[in-house]
Design an enzyme around this catalytic site. Structure first.
Site, short mmCIF file in Angstrom:
data_model
loop_
_atom_site.label_atom_id
_atom_site.label_comp_id
_atom_site.label_asym_id
_atom_site.label_seq_id
_atom_site.Cartn_x
_atom_site.Cartn_y
_atom_site.Cartn_z
CG HIS A 1 -2.06 -1.05 1.00
ND1 HIS A 1 -2.63 -1.75 2.03
CD2 HIS A 1 -2.66 -1.51 -0.14
CE1 HIS A 1 -3.54 -2.58 1.56
NE2 HIS A 1 -3.58 -2.45 0.26
CG HIS B 1 -7.49 -11.03 -7.30
ND1 HIS B 1 -6.76 -10.77 -8.45
CD2 HIS B 1 -7.93 -12.31 -7.41
CE1 HIS B 1 -6.76 -11.87 -9.21
NE2 HIS B 1 -7.46 -12.80 -8.60
CB SER C 1 -5.97 -2.00 -3.07
OG SER C 1 -4.87 -2.68 -2.53
CD GLU D 1 -12.97 -10.49 -3.87
OE1 GLU D 1 -13.00 -11.73 -3.83
OE2 GLU D 1 -11.91 -9.82 -3.81
CG ASP E 1 -10.95 -15.09 -13.15
OD1 ASP E 1 -10.43 -15.62 -12.16
OD2 ASP E 1 -10.32 -14.76 -14.17
N GLY E 2 -11.11 -11.79 -12.02
CA GLY E 2 -10.39 -10.59 -12.43
C GLY E 2 -9.38 -10.81 -13.52
CG ASP F 1 -3.93 -7.41 -4.79
OD1 ASP F 1 -4.86 -7.46 -5.62
OD2 ASP F 1 -4.03 -6.79 -3.70
#
Length: 284
Positions: free
Chosen positions: A19, A42, A100, A118, A148-149, A169
C-alpha cells in the site's frame, strides 16, 4: 478455492509494502490533469476493522502497521502511507484499515474511474455494502464485478483515457495463480502497452514464488522489482515470511523513494535476524 479472507491479514507487513507503493503510484498518476483508471483484479472488501474477530485472531497488523504507528522517524514514502491510514482513525488508534480500493478512491479526482473485481461471493457482498456506505462520488466512479479478475481485466484494456494502473494481487492459494499473473501481464501489455502494472506476490516456500518475478522480467518493458522478508522461512514450509511487488512501467520517482525507505522498513518490521530486502530494476 474461496477460503481466503483478507481480513485475517489486513495491515500486516505485506500490506505495508504494497500500500505504500500503491499510494505513491496513485499520487504520481494524479500529477497530470488527464483522467486515469485503476483496475483492481482482486479487490477484497475495501475496508477492514482491525478490532474484528478475524483481524484480531492472529493480530498480524501488530507486526505490520502497528510497528510504524507511533514512529516519528518515518521516511517520506511511508509517512505518506501512514497519513492516509490515519485519516481513517482520527482518535489516534489503528482500528480501521483501508484496502486498495479505498486508497484508490481517496486519491482519485471526480473524472477518474475505479473498476473492481472480486469473485469471492462473501467478499463481493461486503465490498458492495461498504461502497454503498461510502456513497457520493465513489458510487459514480466505481464499478464492481463479481467475476474472475484475470479474465475480466482484458475487456477493460485499454481504458478510454489511455492512462491507468492495473493492480494484480490474488491470494495465490491456488498455485496456478502464479502462472495466471504472468499471463495476465503479458496479455495486458498487448492491449495497453503504456499502462502501469503492479503485481503483489507472497514470499513462501514455493518454487512458483521465485520463478514468477523472473518470468515478469521478460515482459520487454521497463520494470522495478522490490521484496521485503521480515523473518526466516518456517521449518514446516508454511507461512508468509515476506512479500514482493513487481511493477511494469513504474513511476520514475519510485526507485529513489524505495532506496530510502527499505533499509528503515527492514529494521522496523524485522522479526528475526534474517530480515532483508531487495530492489532491482531493468537497465532500459
Amino acid at each position: 478455492m474461496f477460503s481466503y479472507r483478507h481480513a485475517f491479514h489486513a495491515g500486516n507487513h505485506a500490506d505495508v509494502l504494497k500500500h505504500a507503493i500503491l499510494i505513491h503510484v496513485l499520487d504520481y498518476l494524479g500529477q497530470k490533469d488527464t483522467p486515469y483508471w485503476v483496475i483492481d483484479t482482486h479487490a477484497g472488501a475495501g475496508l477492514y476493522r482491525l478490532d474484528s474477530d478475524w483481524a484480531s485472531k492472529n493480530a498480524e497488523f501488530a507486526d505490520g502497521i502497528g510497528r510504524l504507528w507511533e514512529r516519528a522517524d518515518v521516511p517520506p514514502l511511508l509517512a505518506r502511507y501512514l497519513e492516509r491510514v490515519r485519516d481513517y482513525n482520527p482518535d489516534g488508534q489503528p482500528r480501521l484499515y483501508p484496502g486498495s480500493p479505498w486508497l484508490a478512491l481517496d486519491a482519485m479526482r471526480e473524472h477518474d474511474r475505479l473498476r473492481l473485481f472480486e469473485a469471492h461471493p462473501t467478499e463481493a457482498e461486503v465490498l458492495v455494502g461498504n461502497l454503498e456506505k461510502r456513497g457520493g462520488v465513489a458510487l459514480r466512479q466505481t464499478t464492481i464485478f463479481d467475476t474472475d479478475g484475470f479474465e475480466g481485466m482484458k475487456a477493460l484494456l485499454p481504458p478510454p483515457p489511455r492512462r491507468g494502473l492495473v493492480l494484480i494481487d490474488p491470494s495465490y492459494e491456488d498455485k496456478q495463480d502464479y502462472r495466471r499473473v504472468a499471463l495476465a501481464v503479458k496479455e495486458g501489455l498487448k492491449r495497453f502497452a503504456t499502462g502501469m502494472y503492479a503485481v503483489w506476490y507472497p514470499q513462501v516456500q514455493r518454487r512458483e514464488s521465485l520463478e514468477m518475478p523472473r518470468q515478469l522480467e521478460k515482459a520487454g518493458r521497463r520494470w522495478l522489482h522490490v521484496s521485503l522478508s521480515v523473518k526466516k522461512p518456517a521449518t514446516d514450509g508454511f507461512g508468509l515470511h515476506g512479500s514482493g511487488m513487481f511493477l511494469v512501467n513504474p513511476p520514475w520517482t519510485l526507485a529513489a523513494q524505495l532506496k530510502e525507505a527499505l533499509p528503515w522498513l527492514k529494521e522496523v518490521l524485522a522479526q528475526d535476524d534474517r530480515a532483508r530486502y531487495t530492489l532491482d530494476a531493468s537497465t532500459d
